[in-house]
Design a protein around this motif. Structure first.
Motif, PDB file in Angstrom:
ATOM      1  N   PRO A   1      48.830  36.501  27.063  1.00  0.00           N
ATOM      2  CA  PRO A   1      50.169  37.094  27.128  1.00  0.00           C
ATOM      3  C   PRO A   1      50.585  37.573  25.730  1.00  0.00           C
ATOM      4  CG  PRO A   1      50.131  34.978  28.224  1.00  0.00           C
ATOM      5  CD  PRO A   1      48.823  35.117  27.548  1.00  0.00           C
ATOM      6  N   VAL A   2      51.271  38.718  25.680  1.00  0.00           N
ATOM      7  CA  VAL A   2      51.671  39.306  24.396  1.00  0.00           C
ATOM      8  C   VAL A   2      53.184  39.242  24.290  1.00  0.00           C
ATOM      9  CG1 VAL A   2      51.682  41.382  22.974  1.00  0.00           C
ATOM     10  CG2 VAL A   2      49.680  40.830  24.382  1.00  0.00           C
ATOM     11  N   VAL A   3      53.671  38.738  23.158  1.00  0.00           N
ATOM     12  CA  VAL A   3      55.105  38.643  22.915  1.00  0.00           C
ATOM     13  C   VAL A   3      55.572  39.915  22.207  1.00  0.00           C
ATOM     14  CG1 VAL A   3      56.896  37.321  21.751  1.00  0.00           C
ATOM     15  CG2 VAL A   3      54.951  36.154  22.789  1.00  0.00           C
ATOM     16  N   ASP A   4      56.733  40.381  22.577  1.00  0.00           N
ATOM     17  CA  ASP A   4      57.269  41.649  22.047  1.00  0.00           C
ATOM     18  C   ASP A   4      57.804  41.436  20.626  1.00  0.00           C
ATOM     19  OD1 ASP A   4      58.334  44.107  21.639  1.00  0.00           O
ATOM     20  OD2 ASP A   4      60.003  43.868  23.064  1.00  0.00           O
ATOM     21  N   ALA A   5      56.896  41.316  19.671  1.00  0.00           N
ATOM     22  CA  ALA A   5      57.310  41.112  18.274  1.00  0.00           C
ATOM     23  C   ALA A   5      56.126  41.416  17.375  1.00  0.00           C
ATOM     24  CB  ALA A   5      57.764  39.672  18.058  1.00  0.00           C
ATOM     25  N   ASP A   6      56.397  41.648  16.111  1.00  0.00           N
ATOM     26  CA  ASP A   6      55.327  41.758  15.116  1.00  0.00           C
ATOM     27  C   ASP A   6      55.875  41.313  13.774  1.00  0.00           C
ATOM     28  OD1 ASP A   6      56.857  43.946  14.277  1.00  0.00           O
ATOM     29  OD2 ASP A   6      55.076  44.967  13.529  1.00  0.00           O
ATOM     30  N   LEU A   7      55.062  41.426  12.725  1.00  0.00           N
ATOM     31  CA  LEU A   7      55.466  40.912  11.417  1.00  0.00           C
ATOM     32  C   LEU A   7      55.879  42.024  10.454  1.00  0.00           C
ATOM     33  CD1 LEU A   7      52.711  38.173  10.899  1.00  0.00           C
ATOM     34  CD2 LEU A   7      55.007  37.913  11.847  1.00  0.00           C
ATOM     35  N   MET A   8      55.820  43.280  10.914  1.00  0.00           N
ATOM     36  CA  MET A   8      56.131  44.377   9.987  1.00  0.00           C
ATOM     37  C   MET A   8      57.126  45.372  10.583  1.00  0.00           C
ATOM     38  SD  MET A   8      52.403  45.122   8.344  1.00  0.00           S
ATOM     39  CE  MET A   8      51.618  43.955   7.232  1.00  0.00           C
ATOM     40  N   GLY A   9      57.080  45.548  11.891  1.00  0.00           N
ATOM     41  CA  GLY A   9      57.959  46.517  12.519  1.00  0.00           C
ATOM     42  C   GLY A   9      57.466  47.938  12.380  1.00  0.00           C
ATOM     43  N   ARG A  10      56.323  48.094  11.754  1.00  0.00           N
ATOM     44  CA  ARG A  10      55.729  49.392  11.472  1.00  0.00           C
ATOM     45  C   ARG A  10      54.370  49.101  10.851  1.00  0.00           C
ATOM     46  NH1 ARG A  10      57.792  52.266   6.318  1.00  0.00           N
ATOM     47  NH2 ARG A  10      55.547  52.414   6.156  1.00  0.00           N
ATOM     48  N   ALA A  11      53.777  50.002  10.095  1.00  0.00           N
ATOM     49  CA  ALA A  11      52.544  49.672   9.383  1.00  0.00           C
ATOM     50  C   ALA A  11      52.847  49.490   7.907  1.00  0.00           C
ATOM     51  CB  ALA A  11      51.508  50.775   9.576  1.00  0.00           C
ATOM     52  N   PHE A  12      52.261  48.446   7.313  1.00  0.00           N
ATOM     53  CA  PHE A  12      52.279  48.240   5.872  1.00  0.00           C
ATOM     54  C   PHE A  12      50.874  47.851   5.468  1.00  0.00           C
ATOM     55  CE2 PHE A  12      57.013  47.320   5.923  1.00  0.00           C
ATOM     56  CZ  PHE A  12      57.344  48.388   5.112  1.00  0.00           C
ATOM     57  N   PRO A  13      50.534  47.993   4.217  1.00  0.00           N
ATOM     58  CA  PRO A  13      49.126  47.795   3.861  1.00  0.00           C
ATOM     59  C   PRO A  13      48.708  46.361   3.539  1.00  0.00           C
ATOM     60  CG  PRO A  13      50.293  48.826   2.050  1.00  0.00           C
ATOM     61  CD  PRO A  13      51.276  48.674   3.168  1.00  0.00           C
ATOM     62  N   ARG A  14      49.608  45.480   3.103  1.00  0.00           N
ATOM     63  CA  ARG A  14      49.105  44.236   2.520  1.00  0.00           C
ATOM     64  C   ARG A  14      49.751  42.985   3.123  1.00  0.00           C
ATOM     65  NH1 ARG A  14      48.054  47.942  -1.510  1.00  0.00           N
ATOM     66  NH2 ARG A  14      50.168  48.254  -2.247  1.00  0.00           N
ATOM     67  N   LEU A  15      49.101  41.856   2.825  1.00  0.00           N
ATOM     68  CA  LEU A  15      49.571  40.556   3.280  1.00  0.00           C
ATOM     69  C   LEU A  15      51.014  40.324   2.840  1.00  0.00           C
ATOM     70  CD1 LEU A  15      48.707  37.877   4.602  1.00  0.00           C
ATOM     71  CD2 LEU A  15      47.946  37.100   2.344  1.00  0.00           C
ATOM     72  N   GLY A  16      51.319  40.752   1.631  1.00  0.00           N
ATOM     73  CA  GLY A  16      52.648  40.536   1.081  1.00  0.00           C
ATOM     74  C   GLY A  16      53.736  41.304   1.800  1.00  0.00           C
ATOM     75  N   HIS A  17      53.359  42.200   2.689  1.00  0.00           N
ATOM     76  CA  HIS A  17      54.352  42.999   3.399  1.00  0.00           C
ATOM     77  C   HIS A  17      54.663  42.424   4.786  1.00  0.00           C
ATOM     78  CE1 HIS A  17      52.598  46.289   0.676  1.00  0.00           C
ATOM     79  NE2 HIS A  17      53.724  45.831   0.142  1.00  0.00           N
ATOM     80  N   MET A  18      54.133  41.223   5.069  1.00  0.00           N
ATOM     81  CA  MET A  18      54.461  40.605   6.353  1.00  0.00           C
ATOM     82  C   MET A  18      55.811  39.903   6.232  1.00  0.00           C
ATOM     83  SD  MET A  18      50.814  39.044   7.518  1.00  0.00           S
ATOM     84  CE  MET A  18      49.415  40.098   7.827  1.00  0.00           C
TER      85      MET A  18
END
Lengths: 495, 393
Positions: B114-131
């Motif tokens: 099951p997939v939850v409607d969320a992510d850690l960036m809201g878009r694309a970012f390049p690096r770990l620090g952008h989560m």
């Protein structure tokens, strides 16, 4: 002062916004980092260390435009990103690149903008320093002046022809011997002759800044530097002329002595001739080059020598009052072939100098030291005849002259002509056209009938006139010598 | 539920949220279609989850373009999820996306969970620090990487900078890409820790895109703002990875778009008009297809469109993490505010303020996760004491 003026004074290139280089510059501001300095309208912002591909340059450009500044200057002359170029064009904001240290350039521009006269003074001093090195060649002086001005200087002859440097698009009014501002920001300064009135040469700069620069401070500076250069060129020309004149006088004195000495010049004269590079032995072929107009014979001597040299004639040339004496020396007697070839070459040389309107006579070869006098004397006679001979291109070679013409030529010496005229002067004042009558009578082999036919009068009239002539002149016309003298005198008097 | 029929819209929306980056998604879309044909995947709203449900963010990292050349077996994400589950001692109830832009918007649906409607960036970012879960100098973990050969790396107690360096090193050794599982997050923490609703936003944006007629004004329909329309006259890429796209606007203005992995800032006549973290898209004028940073070239006719960023990034204490300055462009962020959209209530249903107000709770990282006594090193969670003053609660 406008942006375009700065280009002449510093090693700048327009990287973008070339069309906006007419913006006024009132000051120069240096910024080590962008987005710090507050700008006033009219200032030129110098960025010391920008990344020329970075967005900051665009941002700075927009800030500069908003402040109403004059433009932006960045180090280096490599092209900018298209983005920056487009933006500069859109904002009508020039972006300049400089090839040298930006800080140094900025300081120079700051002084230039704040007090243009300081820059002018500095350039005049620089011009004095580089041009005050004595009598250097004209080309060298032009190069040095170009270096001081930072732009190419053109040297024009007095008639406007380009002698050195690039062509000048603007027109210089060469008839008016004063400094001139040209369209396009150029300047023309005359180099005056020693009389101080007639221009001998013109020093001209083309100007780079376009119409708007005319009358600006930068142009005034150019004008002053050119004036310094013009004075230096005038001095240099005068010094050269003194040298040339001294040399010419020495040579003409030496030639005079040689002509006097005949076949046996003394040891001292031989030595001095050798020092001058003249060979006295061998076969000499004389050439006389006469000028009818009044020109500076001494100054033109180099032109004559180089024209002869260009045709392969290695002649000794000595300037005289109204022309040049020249001769070519050979070890052995030159045959008709070499002499004719020499004549052809001299003729070509004469053609090279066509604008001087020369008449040239060439003599036969004569041997030894005395031969110089003889051949030159022949050449002088030939040249005198050549002067009135348009049909031979004012060139005569003694080999081709008839004996009669030579004889006639001899009568035209400076002693005979006045004597002949004086002899016949008494006839001139009497009625009856006595000189013409006498000429026709003698031409007709002293025949009264023939002369009467030619003149269209009765023979008794001729007889009466001849008797009267004999009476007026106090001569016996039956004496052959008398007849010959009178016949020659009539010929001379008629010319 | 997400079915095969939703893939086109999801793909389109995720590419849009990629902001020019996020990697090419065609291979992943093909894989996803094949998986969904077999079995649709439940798509859960955060609110529908039990409080204690454990969610693991999953995706691919590295050169995702290489997924086309070196194909995944499809099992890597699940292996990575297993690794963090084992390390943390939790049972995983659902997955969510690492980033809703590009490849990773689709990758979460490939796990069969099951997939939850969320992510850690809201878009694309390049690096770990952008989560959204990363804080400067705050160590966190575990993270797990599994490459195509099954080689597995577990990273724990890494702050974003150190973690980034370790990831780069591991990726270089493992062939360019790896499946990446983030430490588990409790459902109750998601609203504070993650960008909630980002996948449904991608889906909605994608549906709008697909439904738009050929030359419709797209920015308004998408709930965004049009920064300019024109022709690309220059693309300059420097060896450092940075690049500049120059667009000559039809109105004569000069648009300069700065990019790295994503489009980051739009300057109009030298003045910044749109910046990260807002989503910046260069849409091909005729087809509306988003053009990626590595595909843009002179001659393209483009619309430069700005879409609002997630509210989480607008919080004053989070903005610096993804502001232009974080990418080396020292200008203040220039973001869309409420009412900035060309059409405040777009007919296509594009969200402008889609994930709540920008100010909200900001709970600490990893708070309240199930504890385990037998964790090999520490407890796998960042310590509360690690948080610098002014950060966190």
């Amino acid at each position: 002062m406008i942006i375009a003026d700065l280009f002449v004074r510093a090693p700048l290139v327009a990287l973008a916004g070339e069309t906006s280089t007419k913006r006024q510059v009132t000051g120069v501001r240096v910024a080590a980092r962008t987005a710090g300095a507050t700008l006033s309208p009219g200032e030129l912002l110098v960025l010391l260390d920008p990344d020329r591909t970075a967005w900051r340059l665009d941002a700075e450009l927009s800030r500069v435009a908003e402040a109403g500044a004059a433009g932006l200057l960045v180090p280096g002359t490599e092209p900018l990103l298209r983005s920056t170029v487009l933006l500069a064009d859109r904002l009508e904001m020039p972006v300049l690149g400089c090839g040298e240290d930006p800080l140094e350039t900025a300081m120079r521009l700051a002084v230039l903008v704040a007090s243009p006269e300081v820059d002018v003074a500095r350039r005049i001093l620089a011009a004095h320093r580089v041009l005050d090195a004595g009598a250097t060649a004209l080309a060298e002086m032009r190069d040095r002046t170009s270096a001081v001005l930072g732009t190419e200087v053109t040297v024009l002859a007095r008639d406007g022809a380009v002698l050195l440097g690039p062509a000048i698009p603007a027109r210089v009014r060469t008839t008016v011997p004063v400094r001139q501002r040209l369209t396009g920001g150029g300047v023309a300064v005359p180099v005056l002759a020693p009389d101080g009135r007639t221009p001998e040469l013109w020093l001209v700069t083309g100007g780079t800044a376009g119409e708007a620069a005319t009358g600006s401070a930068a142009v005034a500076g150019d004008e002053e530097v050119l004036a310094v250069a013009a004075a230096a060129v005038q001095r240099s020309l005068a010094l050269r002329r003194v040298d040339v004149e001294r040399d010419a006088r020495r040579r003409s004195g030496l030639l005079g002595e040689l002509l006097q000495a005949g076949d046996d010049p003394g040891p001292s004269l031989r030595r001095r001739a050798a020092e001058a590079g003249w060979r006295l032995d061998g076969w000499h072929t004389g050439i006389r080059i006469g000028v009818s107009r009044s020109v500076d014979v001494v100054a033109l001597s180099t032109d004559v020598v180089s024209a002869l040299a260009a045709e392969g004639v290695a002649a000794v040339v000595v300037a005289e009052d109204d022309g040049w004496m020249a001769w070519v020396t050979n070890d052995t007697e030159p045959g008709p072939g070499p002499v004719n070839r020499l004549a052809a070459r001299v003729r070509q040389a004469q053609r090279r100098l066509a604008d001087l309107d020369l008449h040239v006579g060439m003599a036969r070869p004569h041997l030894g030291p005395g031969g110089i006098a003889r051949t030159l004397s022949e050449a002088r006679d030939a040249a005198r005849l050549a002067g009135s001979r348009v049909e031979t291109g004012r060139f005569l070679h003694v080999d081709r002259l008839g004996l009669a013409q030579l004889l006639l030529a001899w009568t035209r010496t400076d002693t005979f002509v006045p004597a002949a005229k004086a002899l016949l002067a008494t006839l001139d004042s009497e009625p009856g056209d006595l000189i013409r009558t006498l000429t026709v009578y003698l031409d007709a082999e002293s025949s009264l009938i023939e002369a009467a036919a030619v003149l269209g009068v009765h023979r008794n009239t001729i007889a009466r006139r001849i008797a009267k002539i004999g009476q007026l002149l106090g001569v016996d016309l039956t004496d052959p010598d008398t007849r010959l003298a009178l016949h020659l005198a009539c010929r001379v008097a008629r010319i | 539920m997400i079915t095969e029929q939703d893939v086109a819209a999801l793909d389109s929306g995720c590419v849009l949220l990629g902001s020019g980056g996020g990697g090419p998604s065609a291979t992943m879309a093909t894989l996803l279609r094949q998986r969904l044909r077999a079995a649709p995947v439940p798509f859960l709203a955060v609110a529908d989850l039990p409080r204690d449900a454990v969610v693991v963010p999953i995706g691919f990292i590295g050169s995702t373009g290489l997924l086309d050349e070196k194909l995944p077996s499809g099992g890597e994400p699940n292996e990575a999820i297993e690794v963090v589950a084992r390390w943390s001692g939790v049972r995983v109830d659902a997955v969510m996306s690492l980033e809703a832009g590009g490849v990773n918007g689709l990758a979460a649906f490939c796990c069969g969970r099951p997939v939850v409607d969320a992510d850690l960036m809201g878009r694309a970012f390049p690096r770990l620090g952008h989560m959204s879960t990363s804080r400067a100098n705050v160590a966190a973990g575990p993270y797990a990487m599994v490459d195509a050969a099954g080689r597995t790396t577990v990273m724990d107690r890494c702050d974003p900078d150190a973690g980034e360096r370790m990831i780069r090193g591991a990726l270089a050794a493992s062939g360019g890409w790896a499946a990446f599982a983030h430490w588990p997050i409790r459902a109750v923490d998601l609203p504070g820790q993650a960008i909630v609703g980002s996948l449904s936003r991608a889906l909605a944006l994608g549906r709008t895109m697909l439904s738009l007629p050929g030359r419709a004004p797209r920015a308004a329909a998408l709930g965004g703002r049009l920064a300019g329309t024109g022709r690309v006259v220059e693309v300059n890429r420097s060896p450092s990875g940075r690049g500049t796209v120059t667009v000559l606007d039809h109105g004569g203005a000069v648009l300069r778009v700065e990019m790295e992995n994503e489009y980051q800032v739009v300057f109009r006549d030298g003045v910044a008009v749109a910046t990260t973290p807002d989503v910046l898209c260069l849409l091909e004028s005729r087809t509306g297809a988003p053009i990626a940073c590595h595909k843009i070239r002179p001659g393209h006719r483009v619309e430069v469109v700005q879409l609002a960023s997630p509210a989480l990034w607008r919080r004053p204490n989070r903005l610096a993490q993804v502001s232009p300055a974080a990418f080396g462009i020292e200008i203040p962020p220039c973001l869309m505010e409420d009412g900035d959209a060309d059409d405040p209530a777009p007919a296509g249903g594009g969200p402008s303020r889609w994930d709540g107000p920008p100010h909200g709770d900001d709970p600490p990282i990893g708070d309240g996760l199930p504890q385990r006594d037998d964790l090999p090193i520490g407890d796998g969670l960042p310590q509360r004491d690690d948080l610098p003053d002014g950060e966190g609660r």
